[in-house]
Write a protein that holds these residues in place. Structure first.
Motif, PDB file in Angstrom:
ATOM      1  N   LEU A  20       0.845  -1.197   0.000  1.00 16.25           N
ATOM      2  CA  LEU A  20       0.000   0.000   0.000  1.00 16.25           C
ATOM      3  C   LEU A  20       0.878   1.243   0.000  1.00 16.25           C
ATOM      4  CD1 LEU A  20      -2.713  -0.891   2.651  1.00 16.25           C
ATOM      5  CD2 LEU A  20      -3.024  -0.717   0.172  1.00 16.25           C
ATOM      6  N   LEU A  21       0.467   2.252  -0.706  1.00 15.79           N
ATOM      7  CA  LEU A  21       1.234   3.490  -0.740  1.00 15.79           C
ATOM      8  C   LEU A  21       0.624   4.517   0.184  1.00 15.79           C
ATOM      9  CD1 LEU A  21       2.120   4.121  -4.479  1.00 15.79           C
ATOM     10  CD2 LEU A  21       3.476   3.047  -2.700  1.00 15.79           C
ATOM     11  N   TYR A  22       1.500   5.215   0.887  1.00 22.53           N
ATOM     12  CA  TYR A  22       1.103   6.363   1.685  1.00 22.53           C
ATOM     13  C   TYR A  22       1.573   7.591   0.933  1.00 22.53           C
ATOM     14  CZ  TYR A  22       0.026   3.145   5.417  1.00 22.53           C
ATOM     15  OH  TYR A  22      -0.541   2.142   6.144  1.00 22.53           O
ATOM     16  N   ILE A  23       0.624   8.329   0.372  1.00 25.24           N
ATOM     17  CA  ILE A  23       0.962   9.476  -0.467  1.00 25.24           C
ATOM     18  C   ILE A  23       0.338  10.730   0.142  1.00 25.24           C
ATOM     19  CG2 ILE A  23       0.689  10.524  -2.743  1.00 25.24           C
ATOM     20  CD1 ILE A  23       0.611   7.699  -3.896  1.00 25.24           C
ATOM     21  N   GLU A  24       1.177  11.703   0.355  1.00 22.55           N
ATOM     22  CA  GLU A  24       0.680  13.001   0.800  1.00 22.55           C
ATOM     23  C   GLU A  24      -0.161  13.600  -0.314  1.00 22.55           C
ATOM     24  OE1 GLU A  24       1.160  14.434   3.794  1.00 22.55           O
ATOM     25  OE2 GLU A  24       2.295  12.687   4.471  1.00 22.55           O
ATOM     26  N   ARG A  29       2.882  10.599  -7.638  1.00 22.53           N
ATOM     27  CA  ARG A  29       2.879   9.130  -7.657  1.00 22.53           C
ATOM     28  C   ARG A  29       3.977   8.602  -8.584  1.00 22.53           C
ATOM     29  NH1 ARG A  29      -1.292   5.900  -5.879  1.00 22.53           N
ATOM     30  NH2 ARG A  29      -0.789   4.457  -7.545  1.00 22.53           N
ATOM     31  N   SER A  30       4.950   9.415  -8.885  1.00 27.14           N
ATOM     32  CA  SER A  30       6.013   8.974  -9.789  1.00 27.14           C
ATOM     33  C   SER A  30       7.238   8.469  -9.037  1.00 27.14           C
ATOM     34  CB  SER A  30       6.411  10.103 -10.736  1.00 27.14           C
ATOM     35  OG  SER A  30       6.933  11.184  -9.995  1.00 27.14           O
ATOM     36  N   ASN A  72       7.562   2.502 -11.049  1.00 23.72           N
ATOM     37  CA  ASN A  72       8.845   1.845 -10.819  1.00 23.72           C
ATOM     38  C   ASN A  72       9.356   2.178  -9.427  1.00 23.72           C
ATOM     39  OD1 ASN A  72       9.368   0.577 -13.411  1.00 23.72           O
ATOM     40  ND2 ASN A  72       9.430   2.657 -14.183  1.00 23.72           N
ATOM     41  N   VAL A  73       9.916   1.167  -8.776  1.00 25.44           N
ATOM     42  CA  VAL A  73      10.530   1.387  -7.470  1.00 25.44           C
ATOM     43  C   VAL A  73      11.776   2.230  -7.674  1.00 25.44           C
ATOM     44  CG1 VAL A  73      11.682   0.274  -5.525  1.00 25.44           C
ATOM     45  CG2 VAL A  73       9.599  -0.726  -6.478  1.00 25.44           C
ATOM     46  N   ASN A  74      11.860   3.345  -6.951  1.00 24.94           N
ATOM     47  CA  ASN A  74      13.012   4.234  -7.062  1.00 24.94           C
ATOM     48  C   ASN A  74      14.039   3.993  -5.971  1.00 24.94           C
ATOM     49  OD1 ASN A  74      10.382   6.009  -7.753  1.00 24.94           O
ATOM     50  ND2 ASN A  74      12.015   6.376  -9.206  1.00 24.94           N
TER      51      ASN A  74
END
Length: 105
Positions: A20-24, A29-30, A72-74
């Protein structure tokens, strides 16, 4: 970023939850930071050895990317970067991403 409050190896392996992503609200989302460590009070090298394997990291990178619109995982955040296969996996991943990016230019 993915969650970082994993209390066990099984928590990390539960991809629907661990990816799961926690995005402010204002964040992009990049960029995907993959938190890949057990968050006990004191880092434990035995946990790092258990999860810093080629199979687990590759599967988690792939699953998290797929579950999040193929972002892509950075960055992969780990405890004990020198335990397990972390460096080899990251080097191979970076080479593959670099080749893919060159083909699109």
């Amino acid at each position: 970023a993915t969650p970082f409050a994993f209390s066990s190896v099984n928590d990390i392996l539960d991809f629907p939850k661990s990816c799961l992503l926690y995005i402010e609200e204002e964040s992009s989302r990049s960029f995907l930071n993959l938190n890949h460590f057990i968050a006990n009070s004191i880092p434990d090298q035995r946990n790092a050895i258990a999860i810093n394997t080629e199979e687990i990291i590759k599967n988690r990178v792939s699953a998290c990317s797929e579950m999040n619109d193929r972002i892509n995982v950075n960055f992969i955040t780990v405890d004990f970067w020198n335990s397990g296969d972390v460096l080899d996996i990251v080097n191979a991943y970076n080479k593959a991403r670099s080749k893919a990016l060159r083909r699109t230019l």
